[in-house]
Every structure is written in C-alpha cells, then in structure tokens.
Write a protein that holds these residues in place. Structure first.
Motif, PDB file in Angstrom:
ATOM      1  N   GLU A 191      -2.269  -0.500  -4.272  1.00 17.34           N
ATOM      2  CA  GLU A 191      -2.473  -1.467  -3.198  1.00 17.34           C
ATOM      3  C   GLU A 191      -2.543  -2.847  -3.842  1.00 17.34           C
ATOM      4  OE1 GLU A 191      -5.382  -1.031   0.269  1.00 17.34           O
ATOM      5  OE2 GLU A 191      -6.408  -2.436  -1.067  1.00 17.34           O
ATOM      6  N   HIS A 217      -8.088   7.362  -4.646  1.00 17.11           N
ATOM      7  CA  HIS A 217      -9.311   6.660  -4.277  1.00 17.11           C
ATOM      8  C   HIS A 217     -10.548   7.120  -5.045  1.00 17.11           C
ATOM      9  CE1 HIS A 217      -7.208   4.436  -1.293  1.00 17.11           C
ATOM     10  NE2 HIS A 217      -6.783   5.537  -0.705  1.00 17.11           N
ATOM     11  N   SER A 256      -5.474  -2.254  -6.661  1.00 19.49           N
ATOM     12  CA  SER A 256      -6.159  -0.968  -6.652  1.00 19.49           C
ATOM     13  C   SER A 256      -5.097   0.058  -7.009  1.00 19.49           C
ATOM     14  CB  SER A 256      -6.757  -0.675  -5.278  1.00 19.49           C
ATOM     15  OG  SER A 256      -7.343   0.601  -5.273  1.00 19.49           O
ATOM     16  N   GLU A 304       3.372  -1.957 -11.527  1.00 15.34           N
ATOM     17  CA  GLU A 304       2.790  -1.998 -10.193  1.00 15.34           C
ATOM     18  C   GLU A 304       3.752  -2.634  -9.194  1.00 15.34           C
ATOM     19  OE1 GLU A 304       1.196  -3.022 -12.966  1.00 15.34           O
ATOM     20  OE2 GLU A 304      -0.306  -1.426 -13.125  1.00 15.34           O
ATOM     21  N   ASN A 331      -9.817   5.491  -8.648  1.00 16.48           N
ATOM     22  CA  ASN A 331      -8.937   4.334  -8.776  1.00 16.48           C
ATOM     23  C   ASN A 331      -9.536   3.272  -9.690  1.00 16.48           C
ATOM     24  OD1 ASN A 331     -10.891   3.330  -7.026  1.00 16.48           O
ATOM     25  ND2 ASN A 331      -9.434   2.247  -5.756  1.00 16.48           N
ATOM     26  N   ALA A 332      -8.649   2.443 -10.199  1.00 17.46           N
ATOM     27  CA  ALA A 332      -9.044   1.289 -10.999  1.00 17.46           C
ATOM     28  C   ALA A 332      -8.485   0.065 -10.301  1.00 17.46           C
ATOM     29  CB  ALA A 332      -8.474   1.414 -12.406  1.00 17.46           C
ATOM     30  N   GLY A 333      -9.129  -1.028 -10.469  1.00 13.06           N
ATOM     31  CA  GLY A 333      -8.612  -2.221  -9.828  1.00 13.06           C
ATOM     32  C   GLY A 333      -9.418  -3.435 -10.189  1.00 13.06           C
ATOM     33  N   SER A 377      -5.281  -8.999  -5.721  1.00 10.67           N
ATOM     34  CA  SER A 377      -6.160  -7.837  -5.868  1.00 10.67           C
ATOM     35  C   SER A 377      -5.286  -6.617  -6.112  1.00 10.67           C
ATOM     36  CB  SER A 377      -7.019  -7.640  -4.619  1.00 10.67           C
ATOM     37  OG  SER A 377      -6.222  -7.279  -3.512  1.00 10.67           O
ATOM     38  N   ARG A 425       0.884  -1.167   0.000  1.00  5.23           N
ATOM     39  CA  ARG A 425       0.000   0.000   0.000  1.00  5.23           C
ATOM     40  C   ARG A 425       0.918   1.212   0.000  1.00  5.23           C
ATOM     41  NH1 ARG A 425      -3.797  -0.491   4.469  1.00  5.23           N
ATOM     42  NH2 ARG A 425      -5.139  -1.688   3.089  1.00  5.23           N
TER      43      ARG A 425
END
Length: 125
Positions: free
Chosen positions: A30, A49, A45, A77, A52-54, A43, A19
């Motif tokens: 994250e 916020h 993210s 990432e 965000n895309a995830g 997962s 994170r």
C-alpha cells in the motif's frame, strides 16, 4: 473540576494511490502520499497485515533530486503497485508545484474513481 479532553495528535491526510492484492513479496503493498510540495511524504505498508513493515518516507529520499527520478531503493514497490505513472508528479512536487488535483485526476483515469484518503499522525522530529 472539569476534565481536560485529550487532543488527538496532529494528523496528515494521505491519498491512497496503491493497494495491491495478496501474493508473494512485496505483496500486499500500500502506498499513500501526503502532497505538500517539496515537503511531501509517502507512506508504505508492505507484506501481510499480521507481519507488515512500513513507514513514512520524505519525498527528498523517494526522488533522487539530481537525476529527477525514483530512488532505485523503491523500484520493487513501484513495480508491484504499477505506480511508475506517479514519478513525474513526484518530481514536480519536489520542485514546489501543487499537482494534487492532477494526481487525483490521473488516478481517477486509471481506476475509475478518486483515491481513498487516510489520516496518519504527523511524524515527530
């Protein structure tokens, strides 16, 4: 007549392994992991916020099984989250090993505490 209670949807327990703080793309990022051998799910993210895309990614897509390494689509990432230490564990998960305790231990060595956990609804096929 008694009311039936709605059952909470099945959920999976994820270890939050990264994170990051705010910053330029891809921050914040994250990354979580539901360790379940070859059926493990990651997962993601990415971004502030509000926008965000995830999503959830099957381990079979995250790790290139033929080369036993991270799929290059996730390099940005993993770089941002300084998460490349996790890749050997993901390869072992893909081989069916239970390395959850080792992942938690490696995280603890890096961060001084165990990873947080979060519940995410089980994906529907």
């Amino acid at each position: 007549m008694a009311k039936k209670k709605n059952r909470a949807p099945d959920s999976l327990r994820f270890l939050v392994l990264a994170r990051t703080a705010s910053g330029p793309y891809p921050h914040p990022v994250e990354v979580g992991l539901h360790p379940d051998g070859a059926n493990s799910i990651a997962s993601f993210s990415i971004g502030p916020h509000a926008v965000n895309a995830g999503g959830l990614v099957a381990l079979s897509f995250l790790i290139d099984e033929t080369r036993a390494e991270l799929n290059p689509l996730f390099t940005t990432e993993f770089d941002a989250a300084e998460l490349h230490w996790l890749v050997p564990f993901l390869v072992r998960l893909q081989a069916g090993e239970d390395v959850t305790d080792e992942i938690v231990s490696a995280y603890r060595q890096r961060h001084g505490s165990s990873p947080e956990t979060m519940q995410i609804a089980r994906p529907r096929a």
